[in-house]
Design an enzyme around this catalytic site. Sequence first.
Site, PDB file in Angstrom:
ATOM      1  CB  CYS A 129      -0.909   0.011   1.219  1.00 47.56           C
ATOM      2  SG  CYS A 129      -1.840   1.553   1.383  1.00 47.56           S
ATOM      3  CB  CYS A 166      -1.984   4.697   4.304  1.00 49.00           C
ATOM      4  SG  CYS A 166      -3.440   3.955   3.560  1.00 49.00           S
ATOM      5  CB  SER A 167       0.067   0.797   6.357  1.00 44.03           C
ATOM      6  OG  SER A 167      -0.888   1.362   7.239  1.00 44.03           O
ATOM      7  CB  CYS A 168      -4.603  -0.691   2.652  1.00 42.57           C
ATOM      8  SG  CYS A 168      -5.311   0.963   2.745  1.00 42.57           S
TER       9      CYS A 168
END
Lengths: 200, 95, 94
Positions: free
Chosen positions: A108, A111-113
């Site tokens: 991601c 962000c950090s999905c």
Amino acid sequence: MSATHDATHDEAPIAARVRHVEALLEQRGWLAPGEVDERIDALAAGGSPANGAAIVARAWVDPGFRARLLADANTAIGELGLSMAGGLQEQQLIVVANGPDEHHVVVCTLCSCYPIALLGPSPGWYKSEAYRSRVVREPRAVLREFGLELPASTRITVWDASAESRYMVLPRRPAGTDDLDEGRLAALVTRKGLIGTAAV
Amino acid sequence: MPDRFAAGDRVRTGTVDPPHHTRLPRYARGVCGEVVATAGHHPLADERARGLPSTPRAVYCVRFAAHDLFGEGDHAVVVELFEDYLEPAEREVRR
Amino acid sequence: MSRINDVGGMVGFPAIVEEPDEPAFHADWEAHVVALNAALLRRGVYDLDEFRDAIERIPPREYLAASYYEKWFRAITTLLAEKGIATPEELAGA
């Protein structure tokens, strides 16, 4: 604390600041007493890489399940009693299958999905700027750093979870595992394998 | 509203650099790719982030050649993009 | 206006560091931040895109210096102040 002290540069230890905000919100009724602890327990009881490993092992032994998983993962994982509904709302899970000449890796960049509801928290490196910036641009070099050297003929696809779905890689079943049952197969699967930074 | 695109369609991403939250990464702006799947329908993140009402619209998995994104690389990158970020790419225009 | 979070394809970041036997959280406060955020999202104090937006608005120098869950806590307090739940001074304990 002085009146000129900028809250954003607060030097109090962050643990104390978190406790303070929690207490303030409880005091004002924005949090129920014990609500945060309940959520922490729910987090701990929620997703785990073992769920991903169970899905992968089933797909390795059951071609019908594999086909259903790749076509509609949310419905298929229900067969194992698993769900993508553990978070705020059910998220779509997309499972991408590695093949003899094809390798997938998930990131991601914005962000950090990550499928937290299913697999638990992502590893720290997955959230790092280094991984997020580099893997879309130079996946071969990044995978090599993880110890995964792919043949030049292997096509690499990087999946950027940039919107609403969450992604999981279905690794290839290792050679020489014909005698292993589903449970022993699941034990071979790693969290990195589910992201695509390891072969399995 | 019906979906504007379907798997197999060639699309071009927008070039606008908005001053607010968006889910079109900078590296994937102004390039042509191919829709590989529709990934559900969701309100636009750009609008939700600003507290604006937003109706669900299609979100697509769009495949790009690394070479088109970065000028190098033999891999592909699939980016999940809201319909609002995409225009039809009638013909391939090499940048 | 691209924001500091939008790092895909940027060059110059270092090698990726793996932590062996990494725990889910490195300190109790990190779990509290995650749980606090989940509770506030459930309550509709803000939504996930507003939360992401608040992280992205952290000034680049501080964004890159902060740990992952430090960014989260900062975004939470930013939103609590902006939504009028508490003043920045109250949130800082002043």
